[in-house]
Design a protein around this motif. Structure first.
Motif, PDB file in Angstrom:
ATOM      1  N   MET A  92     119.110  86.676  63.283  1.00 18.47           N
ATOM      2  CA  MET A  92     117.561  86.690  63.968  1.00 18.47           C
ATOM      3  C   MET A  92     117.410  87.462  65.055  1.00 18.47           C
ATOM      4  SD  MET A  92     116.210  84.299  62.016  1.00 18.47           S
ATOM      5  CE  MET A  92     114.755  84.054  63.318  1.00 18.47           C
ATOM      6  N   TYR A  93     118.378  87.978  65.795  1.00 17.81           N
ATOM      7  CA  TYR A  93     118.165  88.824  66.887  1.00 17.81           C
ATOM      8  C   TYR A  93     117.937  90.157  66.635  1.00 17.81           C
ATOM      9  CZ  TYR A  93     118.664  91.749  70.923  1.00 17.81           C
ATOM     10  OH  TYR A  93     118.566  92.556  71.907  1.00 17.81           O
ATOM     11  N   GLU A  94     118.523  90.521  65.560  1.00 17.61           N
ATOM     12  CA  GLU A  94     118.332  92.123  64.883  1.00 17.61           C
ATOM     13  C   GLU A  94     116.875  91.925  64.232  1.00 17.61           C
ATOM     14  OE1 GLU A  94     121.626  92.972  62.559  1.00 17.61           O
ATOM     15  OE2 GLU A  94     122.917  92.734  64.224  1.00 17.61           O
ATOM     16  N   LYS A  95     116.388  91.151  63.673  1.00 19.13           N
ATOM     17  CA  LYS A  95     115.312  91.313  63.045  1.00 19.13           C
ATOM     18  C   LYS A  95     114.029  90.577  63.754  1.00 19.13           C
ATOM     19  CE  LYS A  95     117.500  91.245  58.394  1.00 19.13           C
ATOM     20  NZ  LYS A  95     117.388  90.756  56.978  1.00 19.13           N
ATOM     21  N   VAL A  96     114.057  89.650  64.588  1.00 22.94           N
ATOM     22  CA  VAL A  96     112.859  89.286  65.428  1.00 22.94           C
ATOM     23  C   VAL A  96     113.167  89.366  66.729  1.00 22.94           C
ATOM     24  CG1 VAL A  96     111.735  87.086  65.651  1.00 22.94           C
ATOM     25  CG2 VAL A  96     112.627  87.587  63.444  1.00 22.94           C
ATOM     26  N   PHE A  97     113.894  88.864  67.619  1.00 21.28           N
ATOM     27  CA  PHE A  97     114.044  88.458  68.824  1.00 21.28           C
ATOM     28  C   PHE A  97     114.636  89.742  69.677  1.00 21.28           C
ATOM     29  CE2 PHE A  97     114.388  84.392  67.200  1.00 21.28           C
ATOM     30  CZ  PHE A  97     113.284  83.816  67.701  1.00 21.28           C
ATOM     31  N   TYR A  98     114.836  90.981  69.102  1.00 20.03           N
ATOM     32  CA  TYR A  98     115.173  92.210  69.821  1.00 20.03           C
ATOM     33  C   TYR A  98     114.124  92.487  70.671  1.00 20.03           C
ATOM     34  CZ  TYR A  98     112.784  95.017  66.589  1.00 20.03           C
ATOM     35  OH  TYR A  98     111.975  95.597  65.584  1.00 20.03           O
ATOM     36  N   GLN A  99     112.714  92.150  70.262  1.00 20.75           N
ATOM     37  CA  GLN A  99     111.587  92.615  70.728  1.00 20.75           C
ATOM     38  C   GLN A  99     111.295  91.868  72.049  1.00 20.75           C
ATOM     39  OE1 GLN A  99     108.305  92.616  67.930  1.00 20.75           O
ATOM     40  NE2 GLN A  99     109.657  92.715  66.296  1.00 20.75           N
ATOM     41  N   HIS A 100     112.049  90.700  72.212  1.00 20.00           N
ATOM     42  CA  HIS A 100     111.483  89.841  73.474  1.00 20.00           C
ATOM     43  C   HIS A 100     112.773  89.820  74.172  1.00 20.00           C
ATOM     44  CE1 HIS A 100     108.296  88.765  70.894  1.00 20.00           C
ATOM     45  NE2 HIS A 100     108.919  88.611  69.930  1.00 20.00           N
ATOM     46  N   LEU A 111     120.306  91.637  74.102  1.00 15.00           N
ATOM     47  CA  LEU A 111     121.131  90.688  73.424  1.00 15.00           C
ATOM     48  C   LEU A 111     121.933  89.314  74.103  1.00 15.00           C
ATOM     49  CD1 LEU A 111     122.679  90.007  70.459  1.00 15.00           C
ATOM     50  CD2 LEU A 111     124.320  91.586  71.263  1.00 15.00           C
ATOM     51  N   GLU A 112     122.230  89.903  75.373  1.00 13.58           N
ATOM     52  CA  GLU A 112     122.872  89.003  76.127  1.00 13.58           C
ATOM     53  C   GLU A 112     121.825  87.702  76.490  1.00 13.58           C
ATOM     54  OE1 GLU A 112     124.871  90.636  79.519  1.00 13.58           O
ATOM     55  OE2 GLU A 112     126.360  91.463  78.522  1.00 13.58           O
ATOM     56  N   GLU A 113     120.430  87.919  76.766  1.00 13.50           N
ATOM     57  CA  GLU A 113     119.756  87.059  77.211  1.00 13.50           C
ATOM     58  C   GLU A 113     119.465  86.090  75.980  1.00 13.50           C
ATOM     59  OE1 GLU A 113     116.420  89.290  80.034  1.00 13.50           O
ATOM     60  OE2 GLU A 113     116.634  89.675  78.068  1.00 13.50           O
ATOM     61  N   PHE A 114     119.562  86.660  74.524  1.00 17.44           N
ATOM     62  CA  PHE A 114     119.115  85.743  73.562  1.00 17.44           C
ATOM     63  C   PHE A 114     120.334  85.072  73.277  1.00 17.44           C
ATOM     64  CE2 PHE A 114     119.309  85.558  68.637  1.00 17.44           C
ATOM     65  CZ  PHE A 114     118.170  84.730  68.592  1.00 17.44           C
ATOM     66  N   TYR A 115     121.588  85.506  73.464  1.00 22.66           N
ATOM     67  CA  TYR A 115     123.077  84.578  73.412  1.00 22.66           C
ATOM     68  C   TYR A 115     122.724  83.682  74.377  1.00 22.66           C
ATOM     69  CZ  TYR A 115     125.567  87.592  69.951  1.00 22.66           C
ATOM     70  OH  TYR A 115     125.924  88.361  68.879  1.00 22.66           O
ATOM     71  N   ALA A 116     122.540  84.054  75.614  1.00 24.55           N
ATOM     72  CA  ALA A 116     122.418  83.081  76.681  1.00 24.55           C
ATOM     73  C   ALA A 116     121.622  81.965  76.402  1.00 24.55           C
ATOM     74  CB  ALA A 116     122.156  83.534  78.026  1.00 24.55           C
ATOM     75  N   LEU A 117     120.385  81.944  76.071  1.00 29.45           N
ATOM     76  CA  LEU A 117     119.433  81.010  75.439  1.00 29.45           C
ATOM     77  C   LEU A 117     120.287  79.973  74.294  1.00 29.45           C
ATOM     78  CD1 LEU A 117     116.368  82.990  75.335  1.00 29.45           C
ATOM     79  CD2 LEU A 117     116.549  81.257  77.022  1.00 29.45           C
ATOM     80  N   ASN A 118     120.637  80.766  73.361  1.00 30.57           N
ATOM     81  CA  ASN A 118     121.264  80.045  72.047  1.00 30.57           C
ATOM     82  C   ASN A 118     122.600  79.166  72.659  1.00 30.57           C
ATOM     83  OD1 ASN A 118     120.135  80.546  69.299  1.00 30.57           O
ATOM     84  ND2 ASN A 118     119.799  82.378  70.552  1.00 30.57           N
TER      85      ASN A 118
END
Length: 100
Positions: A60-68, A71-78
């Protein structure tokens, strides 16, 4: 926080017991927010290798959320969401995500 091996899932099943409201998983919901593919005994996904993309944090990070997010921020949210679900579900301490 550094992640060299991908998202640090502890396989507790908390997210799989809380899919209500996730439109991509509506067809998997038993009607009580629990995924029909969750083995209630082992808390493991019965279709893990073929699970939906929404269940794959790294994809999901690689396909969608990398734009926003980074990786560290996305992992922290999850991880924060995971921690909240684990508390709600009363997951054993040994399986709880630890955020440093």
């Amino acid at each position: 926080m550094h992640f060299n091996m991908g998202y640090p899932c502890t396989i507790c099943g908390a997210c799989c017991r809380n899919i209500g409201g996730v439109k991509e998983l509506a067809a998997f919901d038993l009607g009580n927010g629990v995924c029909r593919h969750l083995d209630q005994q082992t808390q493991r996904c019965l279709i893990y290798e073929n699970r939906p993309q929404i269940c794959r944090v790294d994809e999901m990070y690689e396909k969608v959320f990398y734009q926003h997010y980074s990786l560290e921020e996305f992992y922290a949210l999850n991880l924060k969401a995971c921690q909240m679900l684990q508390e709600k579900e009363g997951v054993k301490e040994v399986l709880r995500i630890k955020i440093e």
